[in-house]
Scaffold this motif. Structure first.
Motif, PDB file in Angstrom:
ATOM      1  N   SER A  63       0.829  -1.205   0.000  1.00 26.13           N
ATOM      2  CA  SER A  63       0.000   0.000   0.000  1.00 26.13           C
ATOM      3  C   SER A  63       0.865   1.257   0.000  1.00 26.13           C
ATOM      4  N   VAL A  64       2.050   1.192   0.616  1.00 25.54           N
ATOM      5  CA  VAL A  64       2.891   2.390   0.592  1.00 25.54           C
ATOM      6  C   VAL A  64       3.526   2.558  -0.788  1.00 25.54           C
ATOM      7  N   ALA A  67       1.068   4.331  -2.718  1.00 25.80           N
ATOM      8  CA  ALA A  67       1.054   5.760  -2.390  1.00 25.80           C
ATOM      9  C   ALA A  67       2.185   6.488  -3.089  1.00 25.80           C
ATOM     10  N   ASN A 113      -4.535   7.628  -4.956  1.00 27.48           N
ATOM     11  CA  ASN A 113      -3.452   6.756  -4.529  1.00 27.48           C
ATOM     12  C   ASN A 113      -2.644   7.355  -3.385  1.00 27.48           C
ATOM     13  N   ILE A 114      -2.323   8.652  -3.505  1.00 24.84           N
ATOM     14  CA  ILE A 114      -1.472   9.283  -2.498  1.00 24.84           C
ATOM     15  C   ILE A 114      -2.196   9.317  -1.156  1.00 24.84           C
ATOM     16  N   PHE A 115      -3.397   9.909  -1.144  1.00 20.47           N
ATOM     17  CA  PHE A 115      -4.123  10.036   0.124  1.00 20.47           C
ATOM     18  C   PHE A 115      -4.525   8.664   0.644  1.00 20.47           C
ATOM     19  N   GLY A 116      -5.158   7.870  -0.250  1.00 15.28           N
ATOM     20  CA  GLY A 116      -5.617   6.552   0.173  1.00 15.28           C
ATOM     21  C   GLY A 116      -4.457   5.664   0.607  1.00 15.28           C
ATOM     22  N   GLY A 117      -3.391   5.671  -0.166  1.00 17.99           N
ATOM     23  CA  GLY A 117      -2.261   4.785   0.115  1.00 17.99           C
ATOM     24  C   GLY A 117      -1.588   5.102   1.442  1.00 17.99           C
ATOM     25  N   PHE A 118      -1.268   6.371   1.670  1.00 18.96           N
ATOM     26  CA  PHE A 118      -0.590   6.720   2.920  1.00 18.96           C
ATOM     27  C   PHE A 118      -1.519   6.509   4.123  1.00 18.96           C
ATOM     28  N   LEU A 119      -2.804   6.887   3.953  1.00 24.86           N
ATOM     29  CA  LEU A 119      -3.719   6.757   5.096  1.00 24.86           C
ATOM     30  C   LEU A 119      -3.948   5.299   5.473  1.00 24.86           C
ATOM     31  N   VAL A 120      -4.153   4.460   4.462  1.00 21.21           N
ATOM     32  CA  VAL A 120      -4.456   3.063   4.780  1.00 21.21           C
ATOM     33  C   VAL A 120      -3.200   2.379   5.338  1.00 21.21           C
ATOM     34  N   THR A 121      -2.038   2.796   4.856  1.00 22.86           N
ATOM     35  CA  THR A 121      -0.796   2.243   5.404  1.00 22.86           C
ATOM     36  C   THR A 121      -0.670   2.619   6.875  1.00 22.86           C
ATOM     37  N   ASN A 122      -0.950   3.888   7.138  1.00 25.66           N
ATOM     38  CA  ASN A 122      -0.868   4.359   8.511  1.00 25.66           C
ATOM     39  C   ASN A 122      -1.837   3.606   9.414  1.00 25.66           C
TER      40      ASN A 122
END
Lengths: 141, 475
Positions: A63-64, A67, A113-122
């Motif tokens: 996921s990162v 992102a 991708n950027i918002f979703g990827g970083f948030l879901v990774t977090n």
């Protein structure tokens, strides 16, 4: 996972080749060579960095990478800011507008991708917890 | 130093931050800081670009950029907050798709506005090299997009998850590939295309979209981890191709790293299944064997020992060490929370509990680890296959929940078995092996599991979640 001697040799050669060409004459090195060098060296860095990722975190790894591959937003922004100033040919103006809209759509996709990827990774990483040993002792006592 | 040089250095800094964001994932303790560095890198890269183009930010253009970020960012944030952890494989699949689409659109845009990308010479023409780079980002982006959409739909159960075999698919794919190469060559040498005219690039995009579908649709089921990793890799190569078009360090570095990451994950998955990458990608696995495997399973009427939740609870309570082996079935039944409760109860009884994860358990790399983390199982109770395989001998119970092929002893000692040579978890070495399964059916590979018929095996035939809940009650 040990790197072979050939691997290092190839790496060194890749680093030195452009420099050798640069030194060998007064001609400029084609910037393309540098791009290829960066690309290949980055792939090697990727190889070692990714092997070092613990298998428990392979899903956050994916996921990162989702992102950070959103960095294509860089190209999308350039497209969206293509300028029609000084263009009189209506055909070219139309094409530039097409590029601007394609860029805007690309910005939107990359942003998901950027918002979703970083948030879901977090969100995932926040769940990985170590055993709470002190708390347990308190329970027992 | 000119603005362009400074910005190139800033892109380089963001590339380094991205490298650190992945480096952080080497341990759960450093991972969150790593994620933060990745976010900083992204803000830096996007900010640098906006700074570079600041003179062209008229209100309409600003609206286009802000609108894209707000809409996309909003959708992404909502998805990221709402998606359940069991849906992570299709979520990653969808993100792969969008990444591919973003590269595809940006590549097309570069073709229509080459001046903005600095791609034209004095006569206003694009070089064949630029056209090839552009068509690569369009082509790889398109394959990534349509392939990932199919993969995400399969993982979501929206279309059948198994392999769907197209007639003469290898020939078809080869033909598409040859036509695509032909089109790229035509594009590169066409004077029309060099002047930014014609629809050749759109044609390449359209055909590549078809290729993505024909490539992924014959691959199914447990091969999905490989497919998802492979498409993850493609989304990186597409970004790298765009990076070459733009001569942008951040894009080239990220593209190469993401590409390498996906490729390594595919390799790890293939190795854990003892299969060759090419044969996974060729697809069809499971479809050809299912018929024979099913028939073979039908005639097998050897006795099995079937236990109840109470039987299982009794044995579990009286053991000193239990190793839990979760598989895709646990994800499907959403049994991870019940499982964690069972583990806690056992620990209260003084039983040592550990979890054993096979690399290809689930539908994507690390799938089981995320689900167990969600259920708040501490990560130091979870072990990789190589670290725990020797411990099954000391365990009283191996508790297999929703896994099958990854525990099949045939992989070790039956050269006739289709999965012979695949590394497996040696659950049969434990005192008792318990299997929670809905039926005695064979696993994904269509192979009978010899273990079901052994004396020290107890079958718990039920839905995984229900069975675990009943065991918790009985404890």
């Amino acid at each position: 996972m040990s790197i072979s001697r050939t691997g290092w040799a190839v790496l060194a050669a890749l680093c030195l080749t452009p420099a050798a060409f640069a030194a060998s004459g007064n001609e400029q090195v084609d910037p393309m060579i540098f791009r290829i060098a960066i690309f290949i060296l980055a792939a090697f860095i990727g190889y070692y960095v990714v092997w070092a990722v613990t298998p428990a975190l392979h899903t956050p790894l994916m996921s990162v990478t989702n992102a950070i591959s959103g960095v294509v937003i860089v190209g999308a922004i350039i497209a969206a800011t293509a300028s029609v100033l000084g263009e009189s040919n209506p055909e070219i103006v139309n094409k530039i507008w097409a590029a601007k809209w394609l860029g805007a759509a690309s910005i939107a996709f990359a942003s998901v991708n950027i918002f979703g990827g970083f948030l879901v990774t977090n969100r995932m990483l926040a769940m990985y917890k170590k055993k709470e040993r002190p708390a347990k002792k308190a329970d027992a006592a | 130093m000119s603005a362009i040089d400074i910005s190139a250095l800033l892109y380089l800094v963001s590339a380094v931050l991205f490298i650190f964001s992945i480096r952080g994932l080497s341990s759960p303790e450093t991972a969150r800081n790593g994620n933060m560095l990745g976010i900083i890198g992204m803000v830096l890269a996007a900010g640098t670009t906006v700074f570079l183009v600041r003179e062209h930010l008229d209100p309409t253009t600003f609206g286009l950029i802000a609108g894209g970020i707000i809409i996309g960012g909003g959708v992404g944030s909502v998805l990221a907050q709402k998606a359940p952890m069991t849906a992570m494989p299709q979520m990653v699949g969808m993100f792969n798709a969008l990444g591919g689409m973003a590269s595809l659109l940006a590549g097309l845009a570069a073709f229509y506005a080459p001046a903005a990308f600095g791609l034209i010479d004095a006569e206003g023409l694009m070089s064949p090299r630029s056209l090839v780079e552009m068509s690569l980002s369009v082509l790889i982006g398109a394959v990534t997009f349509s392939g990932s959409v199919i993969a995400a739909l399969k993982l979501n159960g929206s279309i059948p998850g198994g392999p769907i075999i197209l007639p003469a698919r290898h020939l078809l794919n080869l033909l598409i590939l040859l036509v695509l190469i032909g089109l790229i060559v035509m594009l590169a040498i066409s004077p029309d295309a060099q002047a930014g005219n014609g629809y050749l690039l759109v044609g390449i995009a359209a055909l590549a979209l078809v290729a993505g579908i024909t490539l992924v649709i014959p691959i199914g089921g447990a091969d999905m981890p490989v497919v998802i990793s492979m498409l993850n890799s493609y989304s990186g190569w597409a970004a790298a191709a765009l990076g070459f078009t733009l001569s942008n360090f951040a894009l080239i570095v990220v593209g190469a790293i993401v590409g390498a990451s996906g490729a390594i994950l595919s390799y790890i998955m293939c190795k854990a299944m003892n299969r060759f990458f090419v044969s996974v990608i060729a697809g069809g696995f499971g479809a050809d064997d299912a018929a024979t495997g099913g028939a073979g399973g039908g005639v097998d009427d050897r006795p099995v020992k079937i236990g109840s939740a109470e039987d299982a609870a009794f044995i579990l309570k009286n053991s000193s060490k239990v190793i839990i082996v979760p598989g895709y079935g646990m994800a499907v039944a959403q049994a991870q929370h019940a499982l964690k409760e069972m583990g806690d109860k056992l620990k209260e009884e003084g039983v040592e509990v550990a979890y054993a994860i096979h690399p290809v358990a689930g539908r994507m790399p690390g799938h089981m680890n995320v689900l167990l983390a969600e259920a708040q199982v501490p990560y130091d109770e979870i072990f990789e296959m190589d670290d725990i395989n020797s411990q099954f001998k000391q365990a009283d119970v191996a508790f297999v929940i929703g896994a099958n092929d990854v525990t099949n002893p045939g992989a070790k000692d039956d050269p006739q078995s289709p999965i012979y040579g695949m590394p497996v978890l040696e659950v049969w070495n434990a005192g008792t092996t318990m299997f929670i399964k809905r039926s005695l059916a064979s696993g994904y590979a269509g192979v009978q599991n010899e273990l079901f018929y052994r004396d020290n095996t107890m079958m718990l035939l039920s839905d995984a979640k229900k069975m675990v809940e009943n065991i918790v009650k009985a404890l």
